[in-house]
Design an enzyme around this catalytic site. Structure first.
Site, short mmCIF file in Angstrom:
data_model
loop_
_atom_site.label_atom_id
_atom_site.label_comp_id
_atom_site.label_asym_id
_atom_site.label_seq_id
_atom_site.Cartn_x
_atom_site.Cartn_y
_atom_site.Cartn_z
N SER A 1 -3.07 8.04 12.81
CA SER A 1 -4.19 7.94 11.88
C SER A 1 -3.82 7.08 10.67
O SER A 1 -4.56 6.18 10.28
CB SER A 1 -4.62 9.33 11.43
OG SER A 1 -5.66 9.25 10.48
N THR B 1 -8.37 11.28 -1.54
CA THR B 1 -8.49 10.28 -2.61
C THR B 1 -9.92 9.80 -2.77
O THR B 1 -10.40 9.62 -3.89
CB THR B 1 -7.54 9.10 -2.31
OG1 THR B 1 -6.20 9.58 -2.31
CG2 THR B 1 -7.68 8.02 -3.36
N LYS C 1 -4.94 2.64 10.28
CA LYS C 1 -5.76 2.12 9.18
C LYS C 1 -5.00 1.07 8.38
O LYS C 1 -5.58 0.07 7.94
CB LYS C 1 -6.20 3.26 8.27
CG LYS C 1 -7.22 4.20 8.87
CD LYS C 1 -7.85 5.11 7.84
CE LYS C 1 -6.90 6.18 7.36
NZ LYS C 1 -6.72 7.28 8.30
N LYS C 2 -3.70 1.27 8.18
CA LYS C 2 -2.91 0.31 7.42
C LYS C 2 -2.78 -1.00 8.17
O LYS C 2 -2.86 -2.09 7.58
CB LYS C 2 -1.54 0.89 7.08
CG LYS C 2 -1.59 2.18 6.29
CD LYS C 2 -2.46 2.06 5.04
CE LYS C 2 -2.52 3.36 4.27
NZ LYS C 2 -3.44 3.30 3.11
N ARG D 1 -10.58 16.37 13.58
CA ARG D 1 -9.35 17.08 13.21
C ARG D 1 -9.56 17.96 11.98
O ARG D 1 -8.99 19.05 11.88
CB ARG D 1 -8.22 16.08 12.92
CG ARG D 1 -7.63 15.41 14.14
CD ARG D 1 -6.72 14.26 13.73
NE ARG D 1 -5.63 14.72 12.90
CZ ARG D 1 -5.08 13.98 11.93
NH1 ARG D 1 -5.53 12.76 11.66
NH2 ARG D 1 -4.08 14.46 11.22
N ASP E 1 0.84 -1.19 0.00
CA ASP E 1 0.00 0.00 0.00
C ASP E 1 0.88 1.25 0.00
O ASP E 1 2.07 1.18 0.28
CB ASP E 1 -0.92 0.02 1.23
CG ASP E 1 -2.13 0.93 1.05
OD1 ASP E 1 -2.25 1.58 0.00
OD2 ASP E 1 -2.94 1.00 1.99
N LYS E 2 0.26 2.36 -0.31
CA LYS E 2 0.91 3.67 -0.28
C LYS E 2 -0.03 4.64 0.39
O LYS E 2 -1.26 4.53 0.27
CB LYS E 2 1.23 4.12 -1.71
CG LYS E 2 1.55 5.61 -1.86
CD LYS E 2 0.32 6.40 -2.29
CE LYS E 2 0.67 7.90 -2.44
NZ LYS E 2 -0.58 8.70 -2.69
N HIS E 3 0.54 5.60 1.09
CA HIS E 3 -0.28 6.66 1.68
C HIS E 3 0.45 7.97 1.56
O HIS E 3 1.68 8.03 1.67
CB HIS E 3 -0.58 6.36 3.15
CG HIS E 3 -1.65 7.24 3.72
ND1 HIS E 3 -2.97 6.91 3.67
CD2 HIS E 3 -1.59 8.46 4.33
CE1 HIS E 3 -3.69 7.88 4.23
NE2 HIS E 3 -2.87 8.82 4.64
N SER E 4 -0.30 9.05 1.35
CA SER E 4 0.27 10.39 1.26
C SER E 4 -0.21 11.22 2.44
O SER E 4 -1.34 11.06 2.91
CB SER E 4 -0.17 11.06 -0.05
OG SER E 4 0.16 12.44 -0.05
#
Length: 439
Positions: free
Chosen positions: A184, A121, A188-189, A169, A81-84
């Site tokens: 956060s 996203t 989730k990951k 937030r 996975d990827k997250h920004s």
């Protein structure tokens, strides 16, 4: 018994919270015993006084454990996975999920909505008619079987404490805390069962953390906390001193992402560079290639031969979207009724951009939220946004405003114009990829 107000008071008074206190507070968030006002007070106390590494790890685990955790032991490949951390015009996830799936990974991407001035996203995906970002474990498993990738929101039973804290937030100016960002993202990951994670940590005027030292600290905290939780993680610091790509706004960014999947040769170079860098890092981290350079080459091949576009089309169909989206996106994505240019007040070279101001302009057009539950107009935003170093003649467009009406467009044009600073000499913007942070 540990009461929420005692936890808030302790953090207000700069005291480190015990594991038990954090666990109790998060459990109360998850089951509703802790009310929104208490979440807001806790978040502000954390923003002002911080959390140490142990507190951050405890908060991450407690939020991940506030619901059920998914498992993907039966998948015939690595779960990646990827997250920004969020930026303006950041549509990388839409491209990257399909790209990684085309290269042999499985990508159960649990994403978020817009936070502050940054786009989300899920909001971009929901610009696609019929597409659903709601999926439980069984539905996500079906989508992964069909497409190799799925981009969905955290369901009600996946890190539910994070869902509530995240929403608070977004509207209380508490989204810039390192500890809250780390917890956060990683909660989730972990709950989604990810085995390998690459982080895109934005730095610059449009990032949640504009300062590079702060972004570096966040990247290191993400990598360290992930390792403590058994999650292989690497972070890439990327530039957000200008819009990523040429658009900002949900349908506009979705269309730009589809165009990149269809024809990478015509993709804005910074967007392509960031996407390939993250793809290379993820594929190497997952053991699908020997190193990041080999991963970038494989990813570029998957873009050029159409495999990534085909995976994206499969994912869209599996999540309820139209079958012809990739071939004819203009038939399906909403278009704003009013499009007006933002003329440059004088000629010169774009020397600097207040990217946060551009993100705020998109929100003011209706492309983001000021309060939880606000409706979003997917058609509005900015297009053909000028880049640093670009020479502009007087009257030439700095960007085009896509708005719901003439009055809205006229109101936003001056704000967009003020976000650009023009100079007389040629300048070069920062490279799109600044550095890589590993464990």
């Amino acid at each position: 018994m540990i009461h929420p107000e005692d936890v808030i008071a302790a953090k207000r008074d700069r005291r480190a919270l015990s594991t038990e206190a954090i666990t109790a507070f998060v459990a109360g968030v998850g089951d509703g015993r802790v009310v929104d006002a208490q979440i807001a007070a806790f978040a502000m106390a954390v923003v002002l006084n911080g959390m140490n590494a142990r507190e951050t790890a405890d908060l991450t685990r407690a939020m991940a454990d506030s619901g059920r955790r998914l498992r993907w032991d039966d998948l015939a490949g690595p779960v990646v996975d990827k997250h920004s951390t969020g930026g303006v015009g950041d549509k990388v996830s839409l491209i990257l999920a399909a790209l990684l799936a085309a290269c042999g990974a499985f990508v159960p991407m649990v994403s978020g909505r817009g936070l502050g001035h940054t786009g989300g996203t899920l909001d971009k995906l929901e610009a696609i008619p019929g597409l659903s970002v709601e999926a439980d474990g069984a539905v996500m498993r079906r989508i992964l079987a069909e497409a190799g990738c799925a981009i969905v929101g955290a369901g009600p039973d996946l890190a539910p404490a994070d869902r509530r804290i995240y929403a608070v937030r977004d509207v209380t100016a508490t989204f810039g805390s390192e500890a809250l960002i780390v917890a956060s993202i990683l909660s989730k990951k972990l709950a989604a069962g990810v085995g390998h994670l690459v982080m895109d940590v934005k730095v610059g005027s449009g990032a949640l953390l504009p300062d590079e030292d702060a972004a570096q600290d966040l990247a290191q905290a993400l990598v360290t906390t992930a390792a403590e939780a058994g999650l292989a993680c690497q972070a890439v610091l990327t530039d957000m001193d200008q819009v990523l790509g040429r658009t900002a706004g949900n349908a506009l960014e979705t269309a730009e992402a589809i165009a990149a999947l269809r024809d990478p040769a015509q993709t804005e170079p910074r967007l392509l560079a960031v996407t390939l860098a993250l793809a290379g890092a993820a594929l190497a981290l997952a053991g699908l290639v020997d190193d990041a350079a080999a991963g970038e080459r494989q990813a570029m091949s998957a873009l050029h031969d159409g495999r990534a576009a085909e995976r994206f089309a499969r994912m869209v169909r599996a999540q309820g979207g139209p079958a012809g989206l990739v071939d004819r996106p203009e038939r399906h994505l909403a278009a704003a009724p009013t499009i007006v240019p933002v003329p440059a007040p004088e000629g010169g070279v774009v020397a600097a951009i207040d990217v946060r101001a551009l993100g705020e302009a998109v929100i003011d057009l209706g492309g983001g939220r000021r309060r939880p539950g606000d409706a979003i107009d997917p058609s509005v935003g900015l297009a053909a946004v000028a880049e640093i170093g670009q020479r502009i003649s007087q009257g030439e467009p700095l960007a085009f405003v896509h708005a719901s009406g003439d009055a809205e467009a006229r109101r936003i044009v001056p704000h967009v114009r003020r976000a650009f600073r023009l100079g007389g000499e040629a300048v070069t913007g920062a490279g799109p990829v600044r550095r890589v942070v590993t464990g």
